[in-house]
Scaffold this motif. Structure first.
Motif, PDB file in Angstrom:
ATOM      1  N   PHE A   1      50.603  35.621  52.631  1.00 38.35           N
ATOM      2  CA  PHE A   1      51.447  35.519  51.448  1.00 38.35           C
ATOM      3  C   PHE A   1      51.949  36.888  50.998  1.00 38.35           C
ATOM      4  O   PHE A   1      53.112  37.078  50.710  1.00 38.35           O
ATOM      5  CB  PHE A   1      50.619  34.862  50.345  1.00 38.35           C
ATOM      6  N   THR A   2      51.052  37.835  50.960  1.00 33.27           N
ATOM      7  CA  THR A   2      51.426  39.147  50.466  1.00 33.27           C
ATOM      8  C   THR A   2      52.559  39.736  51.300  1.00 33.27           C
ATOM      9  O   THR A   2      53.515  40.297  50.767  1.00 33.27           O
ATOM     10  CB  THR A   2      50.210  40.097  50.496  1.00 33.27           C
ATOM     11  N   GLU A   8      45.802  33.208  35.990  1.00 34.52           N
ATOM     12  CA  GLU A   8      45.193  34.306  36.746  1.00 34.52           C
ATOM     13  C   GLU A   8      45.788  34.411  38.151  1.00 34.52           C
ATOM     14  O   GLU A   8      45.873  35.507  38.718  1.00 34.52           O
ATOM     15  CB  GLU A   8      43.678  34.136  36.799  1.00 34.52           C
ATOM     16  N   PHE A   9      46.185  33.260  38.708  1.00 30.73           N
ATOM     17  CA  PHE A   9      46.834  33.292  40.020  1.00 30.73           C
ATOM     18  C   PHE A   9      48.142  34.077  39.944  1.00 30.73           C
ATOM     19  O   PHE A   9      48.391  34.985  40.746  1.00 30.73           O
ATOM     20  CB  PHE A   9      47.112  31.875  40.545  1.00 30.73           C
ATOM     21  N   ALA A  51      47.539  37.815  39.406  1.00 30.86           N
ATOM     22  CA  ALA A  51      47.087  38.535  40.607  1.00 30.86           C
ATOM     23  C   ALA A  51      48.214  38.659  41.629  1.00 30.86           C
ATOM     24  O   ALA A  51      48.427  39.729  42.216  1.00 30.86           O
ATOM     25  CB  ALA A  51      45.889  37.811  41.222  1.00 30.86           C
ATOM     26  N   ALA A  52      48.954  37.564  41.830  1.00 34.51           N
ATOM     27  CA  ALA A  52      50.008  37.588  42.847  1.00 34.51           C
ATOM     28  C   ALA A  52      51.129  38.539  42.454  1.00 34.51           C
ATOM     29  O   ALA A  52      51.625  39.311  43.279  1.00 34.51           O
ATOM     30  CB  ALA A  52      50.558  36.177  43.057  1.00 34.51           C
TER      31      ALA A  52
END
Lengths: 276, 249
Positions: free
Chosen positions: B37-38, B123-124, B127-128
């Motif tokens: 994903f990153t 929080e997802f 963080a993303a």
């Protein structure tokens, strides 16, 4: 496992199945050797992997997706038409809920039929086997618990199926938005059916409107593929569990917070037993 | 249907465009969906040549010291979702901290579950976005729940219904604004959970109303654009949210 029969059934879901595979002849040649090389138990796995190869990363057209959705919506609409007509509900509210859902599924069928135009296949009650080849003991429309179980399986499958197809619709904003608007309705239905099951005296108390881990909530093992892969606690490399502002997000909560997609192949495997 | 049968921006009506294969760029992005994903975030968002992150440059607030810009492109849409999840998470955190009179054990469990899901969503995104677009992520917002009486069941559940239906309509409207397939799938993973919440909250208010939002000729759920959603959310957040750079199609 009757491979030729399964392929015939899959052909109903996806008339182009043979084009996706090498060729009809190659498939049967492929499976002819199975008896010698593989234990019988391994055949379903090999079959599944073959389907995976056929559908994995396949570039599906918008029409392919609409046809797939059309089959699923017909499955649901025909189920609810029969179910809502029964008098086995625990409460009048339960019957009314089934009527509400039935009307939505009929509306989805009508929309998809219009969108597909001449490409829309003909489906009717006769297309479907709601007893899944005898697996449900003929109780689908006579036993309240079984009827709710089938409804839950169809709704949760629908939610995951639309999710798995969405990316194929990115070339057409109007169709994508329509699919999303149907997708969230299926999720609302799923939540209510799960609630109806929770309210049954015989149900485990932890039955919830959302999916915890890959728990099939007391449904028959036949239904497990509807929930396999739901127990994810990492999304896009981000670990969802942890403690944030003093509140701990458990594995259960992390998995409930995200519904997972199913591939075309996975949905096909789930739906196939319900096709005549 | 009226809208669907009209030609869209690309000049294709629905009936023609259903036969149009997915475009090349989308396909290759999709074909790479197995990648981390990153990596996709970084490569998918910085493939233009202007040296900016998908065209996003930090813009100082223009409408006062408390203005927050969502930015543009996919990152802008993710910020939009992050803003909504912040509001929902803060709301349910308050609901559980100051429970209304007579909250049943079942209601406590439901509302606690929903709180945890919304915190997980918040929080997802945090963080993303922090990993992928540290310069573009919006800050923590300051909720304003002064119009909600947290001691009153009806007030709390009606506010919850507003937030959940709003969330569903927002994600349903945002899908087409995204260009990265992985983000669309992620939004899809979240919106169905919001829809499950909406159904349950509606049933708590009046059993059987779980999907009344779809009581129309096509059986379609709610959809709304960012302007409409943020207009409705405006009174619940102290900062002014600037969505002017978000994509519109």
């Amino acid at each position: 496992m009757n491979i030729p029969n399964l392929l015939t059934q899959i052909e109903k879901v996806d008339p182009e199945v043979y084009d996706r595979l090498d060729s009809r002849r190659a498939i049967f040649k492929h499976f002819a050797g199975f008896g010698k090389k593989l234990a019988v138990a391994a055949v379903p796995l090999a079959f599944s992997s073959m389907l995976n190869k056929a559908y994995g990363q396949t570039n599906r057209s918008v029409t392919d997706v609409l046809k797939f959705a059309f089959l699923l919506e017909n499955l649901e609409a025909e189920f609810y038409k029969q179910a809502a007509a029964k008098d086995i509900f625990a409460t009048p509210a339960g019957k009314k809920a089934f009527e509400t859902i039935r009307d939505h599924e009929i509306a989805h069928v009508a929309f998809l039929k219009t969108a597909l135009g001449a490409d829309a296949p003909n489906y009717s009650a006769d297309t479907f086997d709601f007893d899944a080849g005898g697996a449900l003991g003929g109780k689908t429309f006579t036993d309240y618990g079984t009827m709710l179980a089938v409804a839950q399986a169809f709704e949760d499958t629908g939610v995951r199926a639309y999710k798995g197809q969405a990316a194929f619709l990115m070339s057409n904003n109007d169709v994508l938005q329509a699919a999303l608007q149907i997708h969230s309705v299926e999720a609302r239905h799923a939540a209510h059916i799960r609630r109806m099951r929770r309210d049954m005296a015989t149900m485990p108390a932890d039955q919830k409107p959302w999916i915890t881990g890959k728990d099939r909530g007391g449904l028959p093992a036949l239904i497990q593929p509807v929930y396999d892969g739901e127990d994810v606690t990492t999304q896009a490399t981000v670990k969802i569990t942890g403690t944030f502002g003093g509140i701990t997000i458990s594995d259960a909560a992390a998995s409930e917070a995200f519904d997972e997609p199913l591939t075309t192949e996975q949905v096909t495997t789930i739906v196939t037993p319900f096709l005549k | 249907m009226t809208k669907l049968l009209k030609p869209n921006e690309s000049g294709y009506g629905l009936l023609e465009s259903v036969n149009k294969p997915i475009n090349r760029k989308s396909f290759f992005k999709f074909a790479g969906a197995g990648a981390a994903f990153t990596t996709l975030l970084l490569s998918g968002c910085n493939d233009d040549d202007d040296g900016k992150f998908n065209g996003v440059v930090y813009t100082p607030p223009t409408t006062g010291t408390d203005a927050v810009s969502l930015g543009s492109g996919d990152v802008g849409i993710l910020n939009y979702a992050y803003a909504l999840e912040q509001l929902e998470a803060a709301f349910y955190t308050q609901v559980i901290t100051t429970k209304y009179a007579g909250m049943t054990a079942l209601e406590t469990q439901i509302l606690t579950d929903i709180r945890d899901h919304e915190i997980a969503h918040r929080e997802f995104f945090k963080a993303a976005l922090t990993a992928a677009a540290p310069a573009a992520i919006i800050p923590g917002l300051t909720p304003n729940f002064s119009s909600i009486n947290f001691n009153d069941r009806t007030s709390v559940l009606n506010a919850a219904k507003t937030f959940e239906d709003l969330g569903v309509s927002a994600y349903n409207g945002a899908g087409k604004l995204l260009t990265t397939p992985d983000f669309l799938v992620l939004a899809g993973k979240i919106v169905s959970v919001e829809a499950r919440h909406a159904a349950e909250i509606r049933d708590l208010i009046e059993n059987g109303t779980f999907s009344d939002t779809a009581n129309n000729d096509k059986g379609f759920d709610l959809v709304a654009d960012p302007a409409t959603v943020l207009g409705a959310a405006k009174s619940f957040v102290k900062e002014t949210i600037d969505f002017s750079k978000l994509p519109t199609s």
